[in-house]
Design a protein around this motif. Sequence first.
Motif, PDB file in Angstrom:
ATOM      1  N   ASN A 104       0.845  -1.184   0.000  1.00 35.58           N
ATOM      2  CA  ASN A 104       0.000   0.000   0.000  1.00 35.58           C
ATOM      3  C   ASN A 104       0.882   1.235   0.000  1.00 35.58           C
ATOM      4  O   ASN A 104       1.954   1.251   0.606  1.00 35.58           O
ATOM      5  N   ASP A 105       0.444   2.291  -0.674  1.00 33.61           N
ATOM      6  CA  ASP A 105       1.234   3.519  -0.719  1.00 33.61           C
ATOM      7  C   ASP A 105       1.489   4.098   0.660  1.00 33.61           C
ATOM      8  O   ASP A 105       2.448   4.841   0.869  1.00 33.61           O
ATOM      9  N   ALA A 106       0.626   3.761   1.625  1.00 29.59           N
ATOM     10  CA  ALA A 106       0.790   4.277   2.983  1.00 29.59           C
ATOM     11  C   ALA A 106       1.770   3.451   3.807  1.00 29.59           C
ATOM     12  O   ALA A 106       2.205   3.882   4.880  1.00 29.59           O
ATOM     13  N   ASP A 107       2.151   2.247   3.318  1.00 30.70           N
ATOM     14  CA  ASP A 107       3.144   1.439   4.025  1.00 30.70           C
ATOM     15  C   ASP A 107       4.440   2.220   4.146  1.00 30.70           C
ATOM     16  O   ASP A 107       4.783   3.039   3.285  1.00 30.70           O
ATOM     17  N   GLU A 108       5.185   1.942   5.207  1.00 28.60           N
ATOM     18  CA  GLU A 108       6.402   2.699   5.447  1.00 28.60           C
ATOM     19  C   GLU A 108       7.657   1.881   5.185  1.00 28.60           C
ATOM     20  O   GLU A 108       7.659   0.658   5.321  1.00 28.60           O
ATOM     21  N   ILE A 109       8.708   2.587   4.776  1.00 30.75           N
ATOM     22  CA  ILE A 109      10.029   1.985   4.552  1.00 30.75           C
ATOM     23  C   ILE A 109      11.031   2.742   5.420  1.00 30.75           C
ATOM     24  O   ILE A 109      11.009   3.980   5.463  1.00 30.75           O
ATOM     25  N   GLU A 110      11.892   2.000   6.111  1.00 29.29           N
ATOM     26  CA  GLU A 110      12.961   2.632   6.880  1.00 29.29           C
ATOM     27  C   GLU A 110      14.161   2.849   5.973  1.00 29.29           C
ATOM     28  O   GLU A 110      14.570   1.946   5.244  1.00 29.29           O
TER      29      GLU A 110
END
Length: 334
Positions: free
Chosen positions: A313-319
């Motif tokens: 999902n575009d709202a998922d986050e990446i560190e």
Amino acid sequence: MAEEKARLSVAEIRNIATDACLACGASAATAKSLVEATLSAALRGRPEVGLPHFIDYLRSFVEGRIDGKAQPRMQHPLPAFIHSDAKGGIAQLGFDLAFEDLVKRARTFGVAIFSQRNSYTAGELGYYVRRLAVEGLVSMALANAHALMAAAAGGKPVFGTNPLAFGAPLPAPQAPLIIDQAASATAFVNIVRAAADNVAIPEGWATDEAGAVTTDPAKAILGALLPFGGYKGANIALLVEVLSAGLSGAAWSLDAGNFRSGNEPPNVGLTVIAIAPAAIDPSFALRSADHFGRLQELGVHIPGSGWAVEAPNDADEIEIDARLLEEIRGFRSG
């Protein structure tokens, strides 16, 4: 000292990375292919050749090692064979343009081959087989690069890291089997990172300029990587070389340009072999899943099992390392 981290959404990183590509002279199509492959590596595959490697692409756009406006040329010398000339562009764009055709031909003929010459480094190789596995296809991807690896300690660099990747479908929602590994004992980006962090590398990864085994990453950058498993790894590197550079007509690793220096495209090769297992066994994925389950009960790690099949999902986050993020933003702002 621990590296400061930032957390951004998939959409934010996509926008920042796309803007950076465009600012460095890439076409919209090239930017889209590269950014999606980079996000795939960061989220689904090998993060070290995702966003950290993305910097190499940006520098190469600016310095002339990648033609950001290149339009791959496709030919079909045989019904099950797609051949691409990347024209000095990125490897991912040619694959993306051929993807639907490759899947269709594999399902029609049982096996199909995509082979490409004259591209920049292929990036994370698992990307290619992951996409095909989701389509129900077994596949193998092979790529060469400029000579970084000696066949043995004391020798001169003769092969690239020459990675290969293998993918096989499993029934949803299970992620497919994905094997992605270099013929070298480690990836070159790991040597570069160790040098930047001023930490030693394990013995057996590389040699210095004189051919002696070293644990100093700065000396390793000037020397050569070593194959995994001695001559067995060197044999795998040669196999990859023949199927990627040889089959595609790309430059052999000894003749390819350096992907981190110079102003000419490295002209390396990529070959992807796609097979339709359902042609022989419609229950292939289920039967494989049952078998892999037995292996896991016996303590066997099944590579690729740590991610969901569904698109992020575009709202998922990446560190991401804050320093790396600022470097990418620096390209975007010129």
